[in-house]
Scaffold this motif. Structure first.
Motif, PDB file in Angstrom:
ATOM      1  N   GLU A  15      -7.993  -4.417  -5.835  1.00  0.00           N
ATOM      2  CA  GLU A  15      -7.954  -5.176  -4.590  1.00  0.00           C
ATOM      3  C   GLU A  15      -8.699  -6.519  -4.670  1.00  0.00           C
ATOM      4  O   GLU A  15      -8.163  -7.567  -4.299  1.00  0.00           O
ATOM      5  CB  GLU A  15      -8.553  -4.318  -3.477  1.00  0.00           C
ATOM      6  CG  GLU A  15      -8.508  -4.979  -2.116  1.00  0.00           C
ATOM      7  CD  GLU A  15      -9.225  -4.157  -1.034  1.00  0.00           C
ATOM      8  OE1 GLU A  15      -9.606  -3.006  -1.303  1.00  0.00           O
ATOM      9  OE2 GLU A  15      -9.408  -4.705   0.063  1.00  0.00           O
ATOM     10  N   PHE A  16      -9.946  -6.485  -5.188  1.00  0.00           N
ATOM     11  CA  PHE A  16     -10.768  -7.700  -5.105  1.00  0.00           C
ATOM     12  C   PHE A  16     -10.259  -8.804  -6.022  1.00  0.00           C
ATOM     13  O   PHE A  16     -10.202  -9.974  -5.637  1.00  0.00           O
ATOM     14  CB  PHE A  16     -12.233  -7.370  -5.362  1.00  0.00           C
ATOM     15  CG  PHE A  16     -12.782  -6.398  -4.349  1.00  0.00           C
ATOM     16  CD1 PHE A  16     -12.587  -6.615  -2.988  1.00  0.00           C
ATOM     17  CD2 PHE A  16     -13.467  -5.255  -4.741  1.00  0.00           C
ATOM     18  CE1 PHE A  16     -13.061  -5.716  -2.038  1.00  0.00           C
ATOM     19  CE2 PHE A  16     -13.947  -4.351  -3.798  1.00  0.00           C
ATOM     20  CZ  PHE A  16     -13.747  -4.578  -2.452  1.00  0.00           C
ATOM     21  N   ILE A  19      -7.141 -10.318  -4.459  1.00  0.00           N
ATOM     22  CA  ILE A  19      -7.452 -11.268  -3.372  1.00  0.00           C
ATOM     23  C   ILE A  19      -7.932 -12.596  -3.970  1.00  0.00           C
ATOM     24  O   ILE A  19      -7.488 -13.667  -3.563  1.00  0.00           O
ATOM     25  CB  ILE A  19      -8.517 -10.685  -2.405  1.00  0.00           C
ATOM     26  CG1 ILE A  19      -7.959  -9.466  -1.676  1.00  0.00           C
ATOM     27  CG2 ILE A  19      -8.965 -11.740  -1.396  1.00  0.00           C
ATOM     28  CD1 ILE A  19      -8.990  -8.694  -0.855  1.00  0.00           C
ATOM     29  N   THR A  23      -5.899 -16.113  -3.349  1.00  0.00           N
ATOM     30  CA  THR A  23      -6.504 -17.082  -2.429  1.00  0.00           C
ATOM     31  C   THR A  23      -7.169 -18.254  -3.152  1.00  0.00           C
ATOM     32  O   THR A  23      -7.526 -19.240  -2.503  1.00  0.00           O
ATOM     33  CB  THR A  23      -7.545 -16.398  -1.510  1.00  0.00           C
ATOM     34  OG1 THR A  23      -8.559 -15.804  -2.326  1.00  0.00           O
ATOM     35  CG2 THR A  23      -6.900 -15.329  -0.655  1.00  0.00           C
ATOM     36  N   GLY A  36     -14.330 -19.885   4.263  1.00  0.00           N
ATOM     37  CA  GLY A  36     -12.970 -19.342   4.261  1.00  0.00           C
ATOM     38  C   GLY A  36     -12.996 -17.904   3.786  1.00  0.00           C
ATOM     39  O   GLY A  36     -13.759 -17.083   4.306  1.00  0.00           O
ATOM     40  N   VAL A  37     -12.205 -17.599   2.784  1.00  0.00           N
ATOM     41  CA  VAL A  37     -12.144 -16.240   2.237  1.00  0.00           C
ATOM     42  C   VAL A  37     -13.462 -15.889   1.541  1.00  0.00           C
ATOM     43  O   VAL A  37     -14.112 -16.762   0.977  1.00  0.00           O
ATOM     44  CB  VAL A  37     -10.988 -16.175   1.203  1.00  0.00           C
ATOM     45  CG1 VAL A  37     -10.985 -14.843   0.466  1.00  0.00           C
ATOM     46  CG2 VAL A  37      -9.658 -16.418   1.884  1.00  0.00           C
ATOM     47  N   GLY A  38     -13.844 -14.623   1.586  1.00  0.00           N
ATOM     48  CA  GLY A  38     -14.944 -14.177   0.739  1.00  0.00           C
ATOM     49  C   GLY A  38     -16.144 -13.590   1.452  1.00  0.00           C
ATOM     50  O   GLY A  38     -17.103 -13.188   0.811  1.00  0.00           O
ATOM     51  N   ASP A  39     -16.108 -13.528   2.776  1.00  0.00           N
ATOM     52  CA  ASP A  39     -17.212 -12.854   3.469  1.00  0.00           C
ATOM     53  C   ASP A  39     -16.600 -11.852   4.450  1.00  0.00           C
ATOM     54  O   ASP A  39     -15.387 -11.611   4.424  1.00  0.00           O
ATOM     55  CB  ASP A  39     -18.122 -13.871   4.161  1.00  0.00           C
ATOM     56  CG  ASP A  39     -19.581 -13.438   4.113  1.00  0.00           C
ATOM     57  OD1 ASP A  39     -19.872 -12.361   4.658  1.00  0.00           O
ATOM     58  OD2 ASP A  39     -20.406 -14.158   3.531  1.00  0.00           O
ATOM     59  N   ASP A  40     -17.418 -11.251   5.326  1.00  0.00           N
ATOM     60  CA  ASP A  40     -16.862 -10.285   6.276  1.00  0.00           C
ATOM     61  C   ASP A  40     -15.952 -10.955   7.296  1.00  0.00           C
ATOM     62  O   ASP A  40     -15.057 -10.328   7.855  1.00  0.00           O
ATOM     63  CB  ASP A  40     -17.993  -9.533   6.985  1.00  0.00           C
ATOM     64  CG  ASP A  40     -18.714  -8.608   6.030  1.00  0.00           C
ATOM     65  OD1 ASP A  40     -18.062  -7.681   5.527  1.00  0.00           O
ATOM     66  OD2 ASP A  40     -19.897  -8.836   5.747  1.00  0.00           O
ATOM     67  N   ASP A  57      -8.081  -6.913  10.216  1.00  0.00           N
ATOM     68  CA  ASP A  57      -7.920  -5.694   9.418  1.00  0.00           C
ATOM     69  C   ASP A  57      -6.590  -5.039   9.753  1.00  0.00           C
ATOM     70  O   ASP A  57      -6.159  -5.046  10.911  1.00  0.00           O
ATOM     71  CB  ASP A  57      -9.046  -4.696   9.730  1.00  0.00           C
ATOM     72  CG  ASP A  57     -10.111  -4.702   8.650  1.00  0.00           C
ATOM     73  OD1 ASP A  57      -9.740  -4.583   7.471  1.00  0.00           O
ATOM     74  OD2 ASP A  57     -11.294  -4.813   8.998  1.00  0.00           O
ATOM     75  N   ASP A  86     -17.231  -6.156  11.264  1.00  0.00           N
ATOM     76  CA  ASP A  86     -17.203  -7.348  10.404  1.00  0.00           C
ATOM     77  C   ASP A  86     -17.769  -8.577  11.120  1.00  0.00           C
ATOM     78  O   ASP A  86     -18.467  -9.385  10.514  1.00  0.00           O
ATOM     79  CB  ASP A  86     -15.772  -7.630   9.920  1.00  0.00           C
ATOM     80  CG  ASP A  86     -15.399  -6.777   8.714  1.00  0.00           C
ATOM     81  OD1 ASP A  86     -16.272  -6.562   7.845  1.00  0.00           O
ATOM     82  OD2 ASP A  86     -14.241  -6.342   8.628  1.00  0.00           O
ATOM     83  N   ARG A 160     -23.007 -13.188   2.913  1.00  0.00           N
ATOM     84  CA  ARG A 160     -23.339 -12.232   1.853  1.00  0.00           C
ATOM     85  C   ARG A 160     -24.175 -12.899   0.760  1.00  0.00           C
ATOM     86  O   ARG A 160     -24.701 -12.220  -0.115  1.00  0.00           O
ATOM     87  CB  ARG A 160     -22.042 -11.704   1.213  1.00  0.00           C
ATOM     88  CG  ARG A 160     -21.167 -10.897   2.150  1.00  0.00           C
ATOM     89  CD  ARG A 160     -19.846 -10.525   1.476  1.00  0.00           C
ATOM     90  NE  ARG A 160     -19.020  -9.703   2.356  1.00  0.00           N
ATOM     91  CZ  ARG A 160     -17.829  -9.221   2.015  1.00  0.00           C
ATOM     92  NH1 ARG A 160     -17.312  -9.475   0.824  1.00  0.00           N
ATOM     93  NH2 ARG A 160     -17.148  -8.481   2.876  1.00  0.00           N
ATOM     94  N   ASP A 237     -21.153  -5.317   6.139  1.00  0.00           N
ATOM     95  CA  ASP A 237     -21.041  -3.979   6.738  1.00  0.00           C
ATOM     96  C   ASP A 237     -20.557  -2.996   5.676  1.00  0.00           C
ATOM     97  O   ASP A 237     -19.896  -3.366   4.707  1.00  0.00           O
ATOM     98  CB  ASP A 237     -20.142  -3.978   7.993  1.00  0.00           C
ATOM     99  CG  ASP A 237     -18.691  -4.195   7.679  1.00  0.00           C
ATOM    100  OD1 ASP A 237     -18.383  -4.932   6.729  1.00  0.00           O
ATOM    101  OD2 ASP A 237     -17.828  -3.619   8.382  1.00  0.00           O
ATOM    102  N   SER A 239     -18.228  -0.680   4.703  1.00  0.00           N
ATOM    103  CA  SER A 239     -16.900  -0.094   4.928  1.00  0.00           C
ATOM    104  C   SER A 239     -16.398   0.622   3.687  1.00  0.00           C
ATOM    105  O   SER A 239     -15.643   1.578   3.779  1.00  0.00           O
ATOM    106  CB  SER A 239     -15.900  -1.163   5.376  1.00  0.00           C
ATOM    107  OG  SER A 239     -15.900  -2.253   4.494  1.00  0.00           O
TER     108      SER A 239
END
Ligand code: ADP
Ligand code: MG
Length: 348
Positions: A15-16, A19, A23, A36-40, A57, A86, A160, A237, A239
């Motif tokens: 998954e990571f 992404i 992106t 942008g992308v990369g945090d909660d 989500d 989040d 993060r 968080d 998850s």
């Protein structure tokens, strides 16, 4: 597709990495896009030091939830909570949500009333407004997508990436409960499928069932930290499980960590259920996921404040990056922390 063209299976990347790959070409163009992308959640400036955070989500039947043991009302509640979690992990206040649903003919109007009664309950209990969404028919069961928006002052946002060497690592509530609740529900489902007359045996495990079916966001900890004047240096968080989240903080902050096994908070019901299943309770806490607790770091100077705070446990500290990420057991060798958390793209 030509024979020479390479085909990479999704599970090969995971998954990571997937992404990251998808992106990577989308570096923000707008100066308002602070993250942008990369945090909660993404962070968008509204000017004058104010900003919005946005997170989304997707929940798919058969992947994220099983309606044989998940009441629709609970599902609606949880779909909202996972998004507010989040938003909270950015140290922002949740304000609005949109909810989009795809539903097959298997569902009737009253089913969706149930789902929305749970959504309403969560919106009321966290003081957020439902402001839109989308509704579509579906060929394959139920799909729910929630987007949540929160607000914060720009200098209140916690990423993060801000953990510093010697910071304390803290976690809220307790870990592994949702995972053990899920194991119990899965076991009772198997028994029921093999004998339709069997009644599920769930007594004595109400707490871990609730942890899985009706998670909550630790808003009181966010508020208590604010009241005490403590701003975490980093936050995420939980998850996907403690291991996975710790590694996100370490990677994004370019640091290592040490956590102490005997400090990891585990509820008595979680421990009991783990024993019954012959599962190591620390494995449940580290890799189980879906607890929606908050993992954060604070400067060492805030030890007194966090140590005496309700529902907060100091579990370790941040170290230099070359020292890596390890868990220290009461005796024996240190255990390297690896992410065995939930991988959405596992090999079949
Ligand atoms: P969380 O577990 O906190 O919900 P995720 O691991 O799902 O976070 O996502 C990590 C980051 O990647 C987030 O910033 C999220 O918005 C982003 N992301 C995930 N999937 C996609 C996608 N398909 N396209 C663009 N961004 C994505
Ligand atoms: Mg998150």
């Amino acid at each position: 597709m030509s024979e020479t063209q390479k085909r990479t299976e999704l599970y090969e990347l995971g998954e990571f990495k997937l992404i990251d790959r998808l992106t990577e070409p989308f570096a923000p163009k707008q100066q308002e896009t602070l993250k942008g992308v990369g945090d909660d959640a993404a962070v968008i400036s509204c000017g004058k030091g104010e900003c919005l955070v946005v997170t989304t989500d997707l929940l798919l039947e058969g992947i994220h939830f099983d309606l044989t043991y998940t009441p629709l009302k609970h599902l609606g509640y949880k779909a909202i909570v996972v998004n507010l979690s989040d938003v909270s992990a950015m140290n922002a206040t949740p304000k609005q949500v949109t909810v989009s649903i795809g539903v097959s003919k298997r569902f009737c109007v009253e089913d969706l009333d149930e789902l929305y009664s749970g959504i309403k309950l969560a919106c009321d209990s966290y003081n957020v407004d439902l402001v839109g969404g989308d509704t579509s028919s579906s060929m394959t069961g139920m799909t729910i997508s929630v987007t949540a928006i929160g607000s914060a002052k720009e200098d209140e946002i916690v990423y993060r990436s801000g953990a510093k060497v010697n910071d304390l690592i803290c976690v809220t509530g307790n870990l592994g409960g949702a995972y053990m609740g899920l194991q119990l529900l899965e076991r009772e489902k198997r028994i029921f499928l093999s004998n339709k007359a069997a009644k599920p045996k769930l007594e004595g495990y109400d707490y871990i069932l609730e942890r899985f079916l009706k998670p909550e966001v630790r808003r009181n900890v966010i508020e208590n930290l604010r009241k005490a004047g403590v701003k975490p240096t980093s936050m995420i968080d939980v998850s996907d499980g403690l291991s996975s989240e710790l590694l996100h903080i370490c990677k994004n902050s370019n640091v290592g960590c040490r956590i102490y096994m005997d400090k990891i908070p585990i509820d008595e019901q979680t421990a009991r259920m783990a024993e019954e299943f012959n599962i190591d309770m620390f494995t449940a806490a580290l890799n189980g996921g879906e607890d929606y607790e908050l993992l954060f770091t604070v400067p060492l100077s805030e030890y007194q404040v966090v140590d005496s705070m309700e529902n907060v446990r100091v579990i370790g500290h941040i170290v230099e990056p070359h020292l890596g990420a390890y868990m220290i057991p009461p005796s024996g060798e240190d255990i390297r922390i690896t992410a065995q958390g939930w991988n959405a793209l596992q090999k079949e």
